[in-house]
Write an enzyme that holds these catalytic residues in place. Structure first.
Site, PDB file in Angstrom:
ATOM      1  N   LYS A 235       0.850  -1.194   0.000  1.00  0.00           N
ATOM      2  CA  LYS A 235       0.000   0.000   0.000  1.00  0.00           C
ATOM      3  C   LYS A 235       0.878   1.233   0.000  1.00  0.00           C
ATOM      4  CE  LYS A 235      -1.857   2.596   3.168  1.00  0.00           C
ATOM      5  NZ  LYS A 235      -1.926   3.939   2.510  1.00  0.00           N
ATOM      6  N   GLU A 311       9.352   0.461  11.232  1.00  0.00           N
ATOM      7  CA  GLU A 311      10.379   1.509  11.226  1.00  0.00           C
ATOM      8  C   GLU A 311       9.643   2.810  11.449  1.00  0.00           C
ATOM      9  OE1 GLU A 311      12.207   4.573  10.494  1.00  0.00           O
ATOM     10  OE2 GLU A 311      12.218   4.006   8.365  1.00  0.00           O
ATOM     11  N   LYS A 395       1.107  22.103  10.457  1.00  0.00           N
ATOM     12  CA  LYS A 395       1.672  21.480  11.654  1.00  0.00           C
ATOM     13  C   LYS A 395       3.039  22.080  11.982  1.00  0.00           C
ATOM     14  CE  LYS A 395       3.571  17.029  13.149  1.00  0.00           C
ATOM     15  NZ  LYS A 395       3.856  15.643  12.727  1.00  0.00           N
TER      16      LYS A 395
END
Length: 544
Positions: A235, A311, A395
């Protein structure tokens, strides 16, 4: 399914795998609306005409459908989503939007390819040859791959063309070389028995790659999985699906049998959750945020207890000792943080500097940040392109505000560059304290936080005082100091007087909440192999 829906809702609430709104993908967000002019008083970095008309990328988008069972097909729902140009926020292409039904189709194709197809049954040398042909095709089409990676992700073309595409190609060749060198063992037993230890392919591997290095993560995951004889369902991140689809087409051109590699672009709460919880997937590998990694681990455990490698995030220390060459240390620390627009899990995002050289280091870091060239990633000489999208842009500016509000000194930067796209000035904070948000959380943007320390014992304690443990940098002229720090730091990689060295043979992964397992090198093969003991009796053996 109810558990999956509940988890998807939870993901959306937490914002970990939330689907972006159409507006955030279709429009270039204006930072003045997000954070109205709060940082105008600070200096700017050199801009390479960020407001000029964007350069037309030298590539066409050829593949936008799902790859299932060797064919490019539409999503079962017929839905598509836009992938956007971070330079402008405008749509590059509409890509087929995979969801749970498409994951089912992809897993079924992978299962059939593994259980009945030729890939795990052909000789290891033949698998090696397919992967080598794939690497040759990547090299032949390197210009197109680099352009797609830069266009979709906002990376400087010089970075993708000279660094990431050659590294991905090298990684594939590395694992091609491993394909016919995966050996079992014959183990002596305490008695008349012949004991074989076999290393078998694990089966169908689910893989979820991030948006910040989609091509490299494709190579890091697909390379070892295929070398071991597995089938794969991958994906892509919804922000950057284009390069994976393109190179997947090359892999089939190289002779990969149908169904062995399936690529499903899609969103976390649908495609990601379905892949993580699928009963037909034998192993899962994920690269991304720590928060999402926790959820993926839970989904995998609640389904069929599939093994998972993760990870994840980091808040890596970069330690500059008092014996360092300050000019060299400034340049290395700059690259360790600002590489890839700061969007790197192992970025040296906590710059610890010895008090005796601190002031000089801060001044020179400011000057280096202000020389950094920000602009269109297709323009020669540009060091920093735009952030990936409006959500990340907002952000990062929020972290700038947090740093100012918490009392850190904003030395330079802190604002957007230009009036469109998602460009942010290289930003440097001094007088940063350990408890500040900018020193605790993974920012994933071009914000350097510089902290002061007195001695080795102190910096080891503070560097290790985090939930993360992905990487660290050490800059010193003392071998003794380097050895002391390398062993004391609780991280998976320590770079001494260098940073971001990613050879295909070097294992990569983290301690603590930075992940589980290792990628690259021989260690990654363990993720995609099962170990089986076969014991048979020996009658009148000549030797034991």
């Amino acid at each position: 399914m109810a558990a999956m829906r509940a988890t998807s809702s939870f993901l959306s609430r937490r914002g970990l795998l939330a689907r972006p709104s159409a507006d955030s993908l279709l429009r270039a967000e204006n930072a003045r609306q997000l954070f109205p002019g709060a940082f105008r008083r600070f200096s700017t970095a050199p801009a390479a005409a960020a407001d000029e008309e964007p350069i037309k990328p030298p590539v066409e988008v050829k593949y936008t459908q799902l790859l299932i069972n060797g064919n490019f097909v539409d999503a079962a729902s017929g839905k598509t989503f836009p992938t956007a140009d971070p330079r402008t926020g405008e749509v590059i292409a509409r890509v087929a939007e995979g969801d749970a039904e498409d994951i089912d189709r992809a897993v079924a194709a992978a299962r059939k390819a593994f259980d009945e197809g030729p890939w795990p049954r052909m000789t290891a040398y033949e698998r090696c040859r397919v992967l080598l042909r794939f690497a040759d095709l990547m090299e032949r089409h390197s210009d197109e791959i680099a352009a797609l990676e830069s266009w979709d992700g906002g990376k400087p073309l010089e970075q993708t063309a000279r660094g990431e595409v050659p590294m991905a190609t090298r990684c594939i060749r590395y694992y091609a070389g491993w394909a016919d060198k995966i050996h079992g063992l014959v183990v002596p037993a305490d008695g008349p028995h012949h004991v074989q230890v076999l290393h078998e392919p694990i089966g169908v591997a689910g893989q979820i790659v991030p948006w910040n290095f989609p091509l490299l993560m494709f190579a890091w995951k697909v390379g070892p999985a295929l070398a071991c004889g597995n089938a794969v369902v991958l994906k892509t991140a919804e922000q950057t699906p284009l390069s994976a689809l393109y190179v997947a087409s090359l892999l089939h051109e190289a002779g990969l049998p149908e169904g062995v590699l399936n690529v499903v672009p899609g969103f976390g709460p649908t495609a990601g959750a379905a892949l993580s919880s699928h009963m037909g997937v034998d192993k899962l590998a994920f690269t991304g945020s720590t928060g999402t990694g926790k959820i993926i681990l839970e989904l995998s455990a609640r389904s069929n207890l599939k093994p998972v490698t993760l990870e994840l995030g980091g808040k890596s220390p970069f330690i500059v000792m008092d014996d360092a060459d300050v000019d060299q240390a400034v340049e290395l620390a700059h690259r360790a943080l600002f590489f890839n627009q700061g969007q790197c899990c192992c970025a040296g995002s906590r710059t610890f500097v010895h008090e005796s050289v601190y002031d000089e280091f801060v001044e020179k870091s400011k000057a280096r940040a202000e020389r950094r060239v920000v602009g269109d990633p297709f323009k020669k000489g540009v060091e920093q392109g735009p952030q990936i999208d409006g959500q990340q842009f907002k952000k990062i500016l929020g972290y700038v505000k947090s740093g100012v509000d918490s009392g850190a000194t904003l030395v330079t930067g802190g604002d957007r560059v230009g009036s469109r796209g998602f460009y942010i000035q290289p930003t440097v904070f001094a007088d940063v304290q350990d408890e500040m948000k900018i020193a605790q959380e993974e920012i994933f943007g071009p914000i350097q936080s510089i902290l002061k320390f007195r001695d080795v014992g102190e910096v080891v304690r503070r560097a290790n005082a985090t939930h993360y443990g992905l990487a660290a940098g050490v800059f010193t002229s003392s071998l003794d100091t380097a050895n002391t720090l390398a062993r004391a730091l609780r991280v998976g990689s320590v770079w001494v007087n260098c940073y971001d060295v990613f050879d295909a043979a070097i294992p990569f992964g983290g301690y603590k909440m930075s992940g589980i397992g290792r990628e690259k090198g021989a260690y990654s093969l363990r993720n995609y192999l099962q170990t089986k003991a076969v014991v048979t009796p020996l009658k009148d053996p000549a030797w034991l």
